[in-house]
Structure formats: structure tokens, C-alpha cells
Scaffold this motif. Structure first.
Motif, mmCIF file in Angstrom:
data_model
loop_
_atom_site.group_PDB
_atom_site.id
_atom_site.type_symbol
_atom_site.label_atom_id
_atom_site.label_comp_id
_atom_site.label_asym_id
_atom_site.label_seq_id
_atom_site.Cartn_x
_atom_site.Cartn_y
_atom_site.Cartn_z
ATOM 1 N N GLU A 304 -11.839 -14.954 -16.377
ATOM 2 C CA GLU A 304 -11.060 -13.750 -16.787
ATOM 3 C C GLU A 304 -10.814 -12.325 -16.430
ATOM 4 O OE1 GLU A 304 -12.376 -15.842 -18.601
ATOM 5 O OE2 GLU A 304 -11.370 -16.062 -19.828
ATOM 6 N N GLY A 305 -12.273 -12.257 -15.695
ATOM 7 C CA GLY A 305 -12.015 -11.144 -14.179
ATOM 8 C C GLY A 305 -11.904 -10.923 -13.083
ATOM 9 N N GLU A 306 -11.219 -12.163 -12.470
ATOM 10 C CA GLU A 306 -10.153 -12.101 -11.947
ATOM 11 C C GLU A 306 -8.926 -11.855 -11.532
ATOM 12 O OE1 GLU A 306 -12.463 -12.815 -8.906
ATOM 13 O OE2 GLU A 306 -14.427 -12.977 -9.663
ATOM 14 N N ALA A 307 -8.773 -12.093 -12.299
ATOM 15 C CA ALA A 307 -7.239 -12.147 -12.883
ATOM 16 C C ALA A 307 -6.713 -11.142 -11.634
ATOM 17 C CB ALA A 307 -6.339 -11.233 -14.081
ATOM 18 N N SER A 328 -3.343 -0.772 -14.174
ATOM 19 C CA SER A 328 -3.198 -0.929 -12.719
ATOM 20 C C SER A 328 -4.890 -0.990 -12.452
ATOM 21 C CB SER A 328 -3.689 0.485 -12.560
ATOM 22 O OG SER A 328 -4.748 0.962 -12.890
ATOM 23 N N ALA A 329 -4.945 -1.215 -10.807
ATOM 24 C CA ALA A 329 -6.720 -2.025 -10.261
ATOM 25 C C ALA A 329 -7.298 -1.066 -10.800
ATOM 26 C CB ALA A 329 -6.497 -2.316 -8.585
ATOM 27 N N HIS A 330 -7.699 -0.031 -11.035
ATOM 28 C CA HIS A 330 -8.049 0.941 -11.476
ATOM 29 C C HIS A 330 -9.464 0.666 -12.127
ATOM 30 C CE1 HIS A 330 -7.302 3.708 -8.193
ATOM 31 N NE2 HIS A 330 -5.731 3.426 -9.087
ATOM 32 N N HIS A 331 -8.160 -0.328 -13.064
ATOM 33 C CA HIS A 331 -8.941 -0.699 -14.892
ATOM 34 C C HIS A 331 -8.678 -2.112 -14.919
ATOM 35 C CE1 HIS A 331 -6.046 2.902 -15.899
ATOM 36 N NE2 HIS A 331 -7.112 3.271 -16.418
ATOM 37 N N ALA A 332 -9.097 -2.607 -13.166
ATOM 38 C CA ALA A 332 -9.199 -4.393 -13.655
ATOM 39 C C ALA A 332 -10.804 -4.394 -14.427
ATOM 40 C CB ALA A 332 -9.717 -4.149 -12.080
ATOM 41 N N GLY A 333 -10.285 -5.458 -14.752
ATOM 42 C CA GLY A 333 -11.750 -5.853 -15.992
ATOM 43 C C GLY A 333 -12.018 -5.924 -17.162
ATOM 44 N N GLN A 334 -10.916 -4.312 -17.477
ATOM 45 C CA GLN A 334 -11.679 -3.421 -18.738
ATOM 46 C C GLN A 334 -10.739 -4.507 -19.752
ATOM 47 O OE1 GLN A 334 -10.092 -0.038 -19.111
ATOM 48 N NE2 GLN A 334 -11.357 0.728 -17.337
ATOM 49 N N PRO A 335 -11.424 -5.459 -20.611
ATOM 50 C CA PRO A 335 -10.417 -6.233 -21.793
ATOM 51 C C PRO A 335 -8.451 -5.483 -22.280
ATOM 52 C CG PRO A 335 -13.022 -5.572 -22.302
ATOM 53 C CD PRO A 335 -12.539 -4.552 -21.445
ATOM 54 N N SER A 336 -8.266 -6.363 -22.578
ATOM 55 C CA SER A 336 -6.906 -6.032 -22.664
ATOM 56 C C SER A 336 -6.824 -5.653 -24.115
ATOM 57 C CB SER A 336 -6.061 -6.846 -22.555
ATOM 58 O OG SER A 336 -4.512 -6.666 -23.515
ATOM 59 N N MET A 342 -5.356 -10.158 -30.620
ATOM 60 C CA MET A 342 -5.477 -11.383 -30.955
ATOM 61 C C MET A 342 -6.554 -12.177 -30.687
ATOM 62 S SD MET A 342 -2.479 -12.202 -28.437
ATOM 63 C CE MET A 342 -2.127 -13.658 -28.066
ATOM 64 N N GLY A 343 -8.024 -10.984 -30.951
ATOM 65 C CA GLY A 343 -9.492 -12.283 -31.363
ATOM 66 C C GLY A 343 -10.079 -12.652 -29.758
ATOM 67 N N PHE A 344 -9.534 -12.263 -28.730
ATOM 68 C CA PHE A 344 -10.247 -12.886 -27.835
ATOM 69 C C PHE A 344 -11.728 -11.986 -27.536
ATOM 70 C CE2 PHE A 344 -7.157 -14.789 -24.980
ATOM 71 C CZ PHE A 344 -6.231 -15.242 -25.811
ATOM 72 N N ASP A 345 -12.902 -12.644 -27.679
ATOM 73 C CA ASP A 345 -13.688 -12.186 -27.212
ATOM 74 C C ASP A 345 -14.124 -11.195 -25.877
ATOM 75 O OD1 ASP A 345 -15.204 -13.380 -24.537
ATOM 76 O OD2 ASP A 345 -15.212 -14.566 -25.986
ATOM 77 N N PRO A 346 -14.333 -9.868 -25.541
ATOM 78 C CA PRO A 346 -14.617 -9.501 -24.631
ATOM 79 C C PRO A 346 -14.320 -9.417 -23.011
ATOM 80 C CG PRO A 346 -15.667 -8.361 -26.069
ATOM 81 C CD PRO A 346 -15.941 -9.642 -26.699
ATOM 82 N N ARG A 348 -13.501 -12.738 -22.447
ATOM 83 C CA ARG A 348 -11.424 -13.579 -21.874
ATOM 84 C C ARG A 348 -10.662 -12.927 -22.122
ATOM 85 N NH1 ARG A 348 -10.680 -17.436 -27.133
ATOM 86 N NH2 ARG A 348 -8.976 -18.631 -25.022
ATOM 87 N N ALA A 349 -10.656 -11.324 -22.820
ATOM 88 C CA ALA A 349 -10.039 -10.570 -23.181
ATOM 89 C C ALA A 349 -9.913 -9.984 -21.727
ATOM 90 C CB ALA A 349 -10.048 -9.453 -24.150
ATOM 91 N N ARG A 350 -11.109 -10.280 -20.690
ATOM 92 C CA ARG A 350 -10.290 -9.320 -19.341
ATOM 93 C C ARG A 350 -9.312 -9.906 -18.758
ATOM 94 N NH1 ARG A 350 -16.450 -9.446 -15.723
ATOM 95 N NH2 ARG A 350 -15.585 -11.903 -16.711
ATOM 96 N N GLY A 351 -9.097 -10.850 -19.045
ATOM 97 C CA GLY A 351 -7.371 -10.538 -18.065
ATOM 98 C C GLY A 351 -6.722 -12.038 -17.587
ATOM 99 N N SER A 352 -5.385 -11.562 -17.820
ATOM 100 C CA SER A 352 -4.048 -12.944 -17.624
ATOM 101 C C SER A 352 -3.203 -12.804 -16.505
ATOM 102 C CB SER A 352 -3.926 -13.019 -19.119
ATOM 103 O OG SER A 352 -3.383 -11.164 -19.428
#
Ligand code: PLP
Length: 391
Positions: A304-307, A328-336, A342-346, A348-352
């Protein structure tokens, strides 16, 4: 290199028929629609025609359409325009926790002014449960604002039911339909909604033009004061060419909606089926069926962190998609915040990955995407395992 555009939720290419409708307004038809002479009246005709075309898409009356400069402005106009009719202590607003920032930031602003705002939760499939609205209503609830379709995960909200509950309570209902307009039918003669926001650049129209549908008889306080255009609700000389473009875009979307929706659903479902077959750790985010016709949101378990890297690798291959997390690439890896809601843990919420198809996409482009994606996900996988091994 072939260039493939799969990011229609961000914006859409102009339809050449829209450009054609706009060109005369950059030439001979240059007047100010408020002028009483021939030049003004020619321009006014273009504005009237645009208003008629937009109204027709929603089965609304032309005088229920107010032109704005964007979906963002339409959202602000509905929320602040209603709130301003009340003292802060007399006004409670309800929205959901995964709205677009055009709604959420406006609600935060209203909270700073002393208004009360409740944020409804969403299910793990990305749907607002109508029962949560029933629970949140208060005697001073004046406005409920729930989006018609989510911009990141593409899920469709039960706005008919939500609007009915709201109206039964005696409050007003607004829907941010920026992602849904032109893709699914939204008819105000069948839906008890009071306000609907839209933006032309999401439906193959120009940027910088939007509209707010305001049901006849519903009052709001204007945000922009001046010469009294748009029935005094939104003063400023009209952006005539853009209005003509929005009108044409609405007309085309209405005429082609059902054929186009079936075509996009077919492409969408082919991507979902083949991705799940070819990429074992891929999962679909959001409800399987209650989603926009051309909208796919994918997660890759353990990656997820590699999205953002996947998005950049696809870009290198000429394919434009977006990450469903911070844009933006500046915020990459921060949870959405959408996935968190939607209840994703931090983790899994890092990327899609958000893949959104549109009018000019073809089967051949989908073939190319499906050829390229598994290899890129595989490469990421080995990079991720290597970095784990080193760490
Ligand atoms: N609301 C939603 C759901 C959106 O997706 C967007 C744009 O992405 C907006 C509002 C803002 O629209 P605009 O870009 O016209 O300001």
C-alpha cells in the motif's frame, strides 16, 4: 510512446463538439449578456441555451440553475448560503466523513464560525448508511450534504433515501454530484433534493465553470455580491463561452449516457476481473457494484505504501492514473482520510490506485494497461521484499 489517460475523475479531455460550441463566443459573439443591444442579446442567447441544456440533464427548470466558476464554488454556495440564513447556534449541518475537501473544508470553516456539524461514518464498502443519518438528525438540523459518488473510491451513495429522510425531518438536502453528473441519471423530478453541485471539466467540458441546481422556492444567501447576475445569487459577468461549453457537454452526456455507461461498465469489469486473476495480492476498494461506471480503485496487499511508485512507473509507461491517497508525491505514504473513514487501518490506508475511464478510452488501451500492470506490481514486490530484507 503511446499515451493513455485513465484519470477522468481528476479531469476529462474536452469533447471536440464542446470546443466547436464554444468557439463563436471567442469570436463574433463577444457581447456582455446584460447589454440590451444586439451584441449583448446574442451573448444572452448563448447563456440561455446553456442554462436550458444543463437544466434538461436533470429534468429541472432553467431558472433553477445558477452558474458558478467551479464545483468547489457550488459546494461553498450551498453550504455557506444556507448556513448564513441562520445564527450559528440555530444551525446544525450533517455531512459524511469522506466528502471532497470542497465540502469538508467549508464545514470546518463553518465550525470555526460557531455552526455545529456532524460527520456521518461510512461502511467499509464506502457507503453512507441511511440509518446513521436518522441517528444524527437534531431539531436544528437545517442542511444535509452527502455526495452522489465518491471521487476516490467511486462508490454511489443512496441519495434518494438520504434525501427522503432529510425532507421528512424538514431540512434541506444538498448533493455534491461533481463525479456523478453525466455518468448516472440524476433527475430532480424524481429525487427530493434541494441543491446539486456540478463541474463541467468532469464531463468533457471546460475548466472554471460549474453550476448549482437550486430547487424553485428554496432560499439561500448570496456569497458574491454585485451587479445582480444569476438572479442576484451569483453576481459577475457571465463566462459565456464556458457556459456554452458546459451546456453542450451536458447535452452530449445526456444523449449518450446509457450507451456510454454500459461500455464503461464492461471495460471496468474486465479490468477488475483480469487484475484479480493476474495479480494475487490485488483487491478492489469500495462496493463491487454500487460504483461509477468507469471507476476502479485498487489496493495491493503489503504494497500500500508503494502506490505512488506504481503510479510513477505507470506514468513512465505512458499511462496516467492517480493514487487514491493524498494527491501529491509530497504526501506519499500518508494515510488517506477516505480510506481511514472506511475503516482501513493506517497501513492499508496508505495508498491505492484510482483508474477512471472516460469517453475516448478504447479496448486496446485497456489491453495495454492489463499487459503492463502485473509486471510493474511484480517489480515493486521484489523491491519491497529487498528493502525488508536489508532492514
Ligand atoms: N467535489 C467532488 C466530489 C470532486 O471530485 C471535485 C473535483 O475533483 C470537486 C468537488 C471540485 O470541483 P472543481 O474542480 O470544479 O472545483
Amino acid at each position: 510512446m503511446e499515451q493513455i489517460y485513465f484519470d477522468h475523475s481528476a479531469t476529462t479531455p474536452l469533447d471536440p463538439r464542446v470546443v466547436e460550441a464554444m468557439l463563436p463566443l471567442y469570436g463574433d459573439n463577444f457581447g456582455n449578456p446584460s447589454s440590451l443591444h444586439w451584441a449583448g442579446q446574442n451573448a444572452k442567447q448563448a447563456v440561455d441555451e446553456g442554462r436550458r441544456q444543463v437544466a434538461e440533464l436533470f429534468h429541472a427548470q432553467p431558472d433553477e440553475i445558477v452558474f458558478t466558476a467551479s464545483g468547489t464554488e457550488s459546494d461553498n454556495m450551498a453550504l455557506v448560503g444556507v448556513a448564513s440564513l441562520y445564527l450559528p447556534q440555530d444551525c446544525h449541518i450533517i455531512t459524511s466523513s469522506f466528502e471532497h475537501p470542497a465540502i469538508l473544508e467549508t464545514c470546518k470553516y463553518l465550525e470555526r464560525l460557531g455552526y455545529a456539524v456532524s460527520y456521518l461514518p461510512v461502511t467499509p464498502e464506502g457507503i453512507v448508511d441511511p440509518e446513521s443519518l436518522v441517528q444524527a438528525l437534531r431539531p436544528k438540523t437545517r442542511l444535509v450534504s452527502i455526495m452522489a459518488a465518491n471521487n476516490v473510491v467511486g462508490t454511489l451513495q443512496p441519495i434518494a433515501e438520504l434525501a427522503q429522510i432529510t425532507k421528512a425531518h424538514g431540512a434541506l438536502f444538498h448533493t455534491d454530484a461533481v463525479q456523478a453528473v453525466g455518468k448516472i441519471p440524476l433527475h430532480v423530478d424524481a429525487l427530493p433534493i434541494d441543491f446539486l453541485s456540478l463541474s463541467a471539466h468532469k464531463l468533457h467540458g471546460p475548466k472554471g465553470i460549474g453550476a448549482l441546481y437550486i430547487r424553485q422556492g428554496v432560499k439561500i444567501e448570496p456569497l458574491v455580491h454585485g451587479g445582480g447576475q444569476e438572479r442576484g445569487i451569483r453576481s459577475a459577468t457571465e463566462n459565456v463561452a464556458a457556459i456554452a461549453g458546459l451546456g453542450k457537454a451536458a447535452e452530449i452526456a445526456g444523449a449518450e449516457m446509457s450507451a456510454e455507461a454500459s461500455r464503461l461498465v464492461q471495460l471496468r469489469d474486465r479490468i477488475i476481473a483480469e487484475v484479480s486473476e493476474k495479480i494475487p495480492n490485488a483487491y478492489l476498494i469500495g462496493h463491487r457494484y454500487k460504483r461509477l461506471p468507469g471507476h476502479i480503485c485498487l489496493g495491493f496487499a503489503g504494497q500500500e505504501g508503494e502506490a505512488i511508485h506504481l503510479m510513477l512507473a505507470l506514468n513512465e509507461a505512458g499511462i496516467a492514473i492517480s493514487t487514491g491517497s493524498a494527491c501529491s508525491a509530497h504526501h506519499a505514504g500518508q494515510p488517506s482520510y477516505i480510506l481511514t473513514a472506511m475503516g482501513f487501518d493506517p497501513i492499508r490506508a496508505r495508498g491505492s490506485l484510482r483508474i477512471t475511464l472516460g469517453r475516448f478510452n478504447t479496448d486496446a488501451e485497456v489491453d495495454t494497461f492489463l499487459d503492463v500492470l502485473p509486471g510493474l506490481v511484480g517489480e515493486l514486490h521484489s523491491v519491497t521484499s529487498r528493502s525488508f530484507a536489508v532492514a
